[in-house]
Design a protein around this motif. Structure first.
Motif, mmCIF file in Angstrom:
data_model
loop_
_atom_site.group_PDB
_atom_site.id
_atom_site.type_symbol
_atom_site.label_atom_id
_atom_site.label_comp_id
_atom_site.label_asym_id
_atom_site.label_seq_id
_atom_site.Cartn_x
_atom_site.Cartn_y
_atom_site.Cartn_z
ATOM 1 N N TYR A 90 0.815 -1.219 0.000
ATOM 2 C CA TYR A 90 0.000 0.000 0.000
ATOM 3 C C TYR A 90 0.848 1.267 0.000
ATOM 4 O O TYR A 90 0.331 2.364 0.188
ATOM 5 C CB TYR A 90 -0.934 -0.008 1.214
ATOM 6 C CG TYR A 90 -1.750 -1.274 1.320
ATOM 7 C CD1 TYR A 90 -2.828 -1.512 0.475
ATOM 8 C CD2 TYR A 90 -1.415 -2.255 2.247
ATOM 9 C CE1 TYR A 90 -3.554 -2.692 0.558
ATOM 10 C CE2 TYR A 90 -2.147 -3.438 2.338
ATOM 11 C CZ TYR A 90 -3.214 -3.642 1.487
ATOM 12 O OH TYR A 90 -3.933 -4.818 1.569
ATOM 13 N N LEU A 91 2.151 1.141 -0.208
ATOM 14 C CA LEU A 91 3.039 2.300 -0.235
ATOM 15 C C LEU A 91 2.766 3.193 -1.441
ATOM 16 O O LEU A 91 2.403 2.719 -2.517
ATOM 17 C CB LEU A 91 4.497 1.843 -0.292
ATOM 18 C CG LEU A 91 5.114 1.258 0.969
ATOM 19 C CD1 LEU A 91 6.472 0.655 0.636
ATOM 20 C CD2 LEU A 91 5.261 2.326 2.054
ATOM 21 N N GLY A 125 1.869 14.101 0.857
ATOM 22 C CA GLY A 125 0.586 14.506 1.419
ATOM 23 C C GLY A 125 -0.429 13.378 1.490
ATOM 24 O O GLY A 125 -0.116 12.249 1.873
ATOM 25 N N ASP A 126 -1.652 13.685 1.071
ATOM 26 C CA ASP A 126 -2.744 12.712 1.216
ATOM 27 C C ASP A 126 -2.672 11.554 0.220
ATOM 28 O O ASP A 126 -3.491 10.636 0.281
ATOM 29 C CB ASP A 126 -4.099 13.402 1.132
ATOM 30 C CG ASP A 126 -4.352 14.092 -0.202
ATOM 31 O OD1 ASP A 126 -3.475 14.015 -1.099
ATOM 32 O OD2 ASP A 126 -5.417 14.711 -0.354
ATOM 33 N N LYS A 127 -1.691 11.567 -0.666
ATOM 34 C CA LYS A 127 -1.534 10.433 -1.593
ATOM 35 C C LYS A 127 -1.272 9.132 -0.832
ATOM 36 O O LYS A 127 -1.664 8.058 -1.287
ATOM 37 C CB LYS A 127 -0.405 10.698 -2.595
ATOM 38 C CG LYS A 127 -0.668 11.837 -3.584
ATOM 39 C CD LYS A 127 0.494 11.964 -4.546
ATOM 40 C CE LYS A 127 0.274 13.088 -5.555
ATOM 41 N NZ LYS A 127 0.375 14.421 -4.903
ATOM 42 N N ARG A 130 -4.553 7.097 0.093
ATOM 43 C CA ARG A 130 -5.494 6.626 -0.923
ATOM 44 C C ARG A 130 -6.064 5.242 -0.634
ATOM 45 O O ARG A 130 -7.266 5.023 -0.842
ATOM 46 C CB ARG A 130 -4.811 6.642 -2.298
ATOM 47 C CG ARG A 130 -4.666 8.039 -2.881
ATOM 48 C CD ARG A 130 -3.855 8.007 -4.166
ATOM 49 N NE ARG A 130 -3.716 9.342 -4.758
ATOM 50 C CZ ARG A 130 -2.901 9.618 -5.766
ATOM 51 N NH1 ARG A 130 -2.152 8.655 -6.296
ATOM 52 N NH2 ARG A 130 -2.823 10.847 -6.235
ATOM 53 N N PRO A 131 -5.275 4.259 -0.156
ATOM 54 C CA PRO A 131 -5.857 2.934 0.115
ATOM 55 C C PRO A 131 -6.949 2.944 1.178
ATOM 56 O O PRO A 131 -7.774 2.030 1.234
ATOM 57 C CB PRO A 131 -4.648 2.109 0.587
ATOM 58 C CG PRO A 131 -3.467 2.800 -0.018
ATOM 59 C CD PRO A 131 -3.806 4.252 0.031
ATOM 60 N N PRO A 166 -14.288 11.143 7.459
ATOM 61 C CA PRO A 166 -15.180 9.995 7.700
ATOM 62 C C PRO A 166 -14.536 8.640 7.426
ATOM 63 O O PRO A 166 -14.948 7.628 7.985
ATOM 64 C CB PRO A 166 -16.356 10.255 6.755
ATOM 65 C CG PRO A 166 -15.873 11.260 5.755
ATOM 66 C CD PRO A 166 -14.877 12.087 6.481
ATOM 67 N N ALA A 167 -13.499 8.602 6.581
ATOM 68 C CA ALA A 167 -12.831 7.336 6.294
ATOM 69 C C ALA A 167 -12.077 6.798 7.509
ATOM 70 O O ALA A 167 -11.705 5.621 7.545
ATOM 71 C CB ALA A 167 -11.874 7.490 5.113
#
Length: 302
Positions: A90-91, A125-127, A130-131, A166-167
């Protein structure tokens, strides 16, 4: 794309810095300007990495969510993660960002100086999330509900987003600053009363803008500031775990100090693993203190 090391789902996600630790250690006491003989090592490190490695040694199956470059150092680091039993599937792997590094100098009298070069993690950042937002680990509609160990090397805006997104609403968040210099980045978790915070006495003081005499006083102050649950360590003197139901303070075993870098991460990982095994709060705190003391003495924390 780097594939996970196994098909089994991870039982904890470690989010934050995964980098190379370059540590110089001398057996002599050192001061500013000292030039001493010693040993220099390069090992996989970073707060999230250190926590994940220790969790793996305790029998858990951690996955790391971070940014690692596609440079030679990054390829070596991903390979090292696999050998250590960590899921790297998940990297976020960037073509443009180099692999981060941390450099420290330690003497017999403790940490002398350190520099954390985690600019690529901040730039990603938020990349790296993503998973958890767009699958396969979770989405906004079906949020991840397991354990997450989170470190404060992320930017303040991203930490604030995690505290309210929310995630992450159903996740069991365990949060630690990357260093005293980044302790104030944890303020969103006080403001939104989210997660379990793992801090040392200095970091607690920075979060509360105060100076504390011991871990128990600091823990109570953090709760008053809005923390949902805290674990405050004070070196070899004491550690306190507290939430609105009460608090407990214990004294760690006495050991001869051989190293300090990574001790807080070992404490946090050992505590998470102890609770995952079903230990009650008193026993989990004792298990974490034993593991940290063993680590500081220079032995593996098992």
């Amino acid at each position: 794309m780097t594939m996970p090391i196994s098909r089994s789902a991870p039982d904890i996600l470690c989010i934050g810095s995964v980098l190379w630790d370059i540590i110089g250690r001398s057996t002599s006491e050192m001061q500013c300007g000292s030039d001493m003989p010693g040993r220099i090592t390069r090992l996989p490190g970073g707060v999230a990495m250190n926590i994940a490695m220790t969790l793996a040694r305790f029998g858990m199956s951690p996955a790391v969510l971070s940014s690692i470059g596609r440079d030679a150092e990054g390829e070596e680091l991903v390979t090292a993660c696999g050998h250590l039993g960590l899921d790297t599937g998940y990297l976020y792997r960037s073509e443009d960002l180099p692999t981060d590094r941390y450099m420290a100098v330690e003497g017999a009298n403790g940490l002398i100086a350190a520099i954390a070069d985690a600019h690529s993690l901040e730039a990603a950042g938020d990349k790296i999330l993503r998973p958890l937002v767009a699958g396969p680990l979770g989405t906004i509609e079906t949020p991840y509900s397991g354990l997450i160990a989170l470190d404060g090397n992320l930017k303040l805006a991203l930490l604030d987003e995690i505290a309210t997104h929310p995630a992450f609403a159903k996740a069991d968040l365990r949060v630690a600053p990357a260093s005293p210099g980044k302790a104030e980045r944890l303020r969103p978790f006080l403001l939104h009363r989210r997660g379990t915070l793992y801090v040392n006495l200095e970091e607690a003081g920075l979060l509360c803008q105060d100076v504390f005499s011991d871990s128990a006083v600091a823990a109570k102050a953090l709760l008053a500031r809005g923390a949902a649950r805290v674990l405050v360590t004070d070196g070899g003197r004491s550690a306190t775990e507290a939430d609105e139901s009460g608090h407990r303070t214990q004294v760690p075993p006495r050991v001869t100090v051989a190293r300090v870098t990574g001790a807080g991460d070992t404490f946090m990982a050992a505590h998470i693993a102890a609770e995952a095994r079903g230990e009650d709060r008193d026993h989990a705190l004792a298990s974490a203190l034993r593991a940290a003391a063993t680590y500081v003495s220079g032995e593996p924390p098992l």
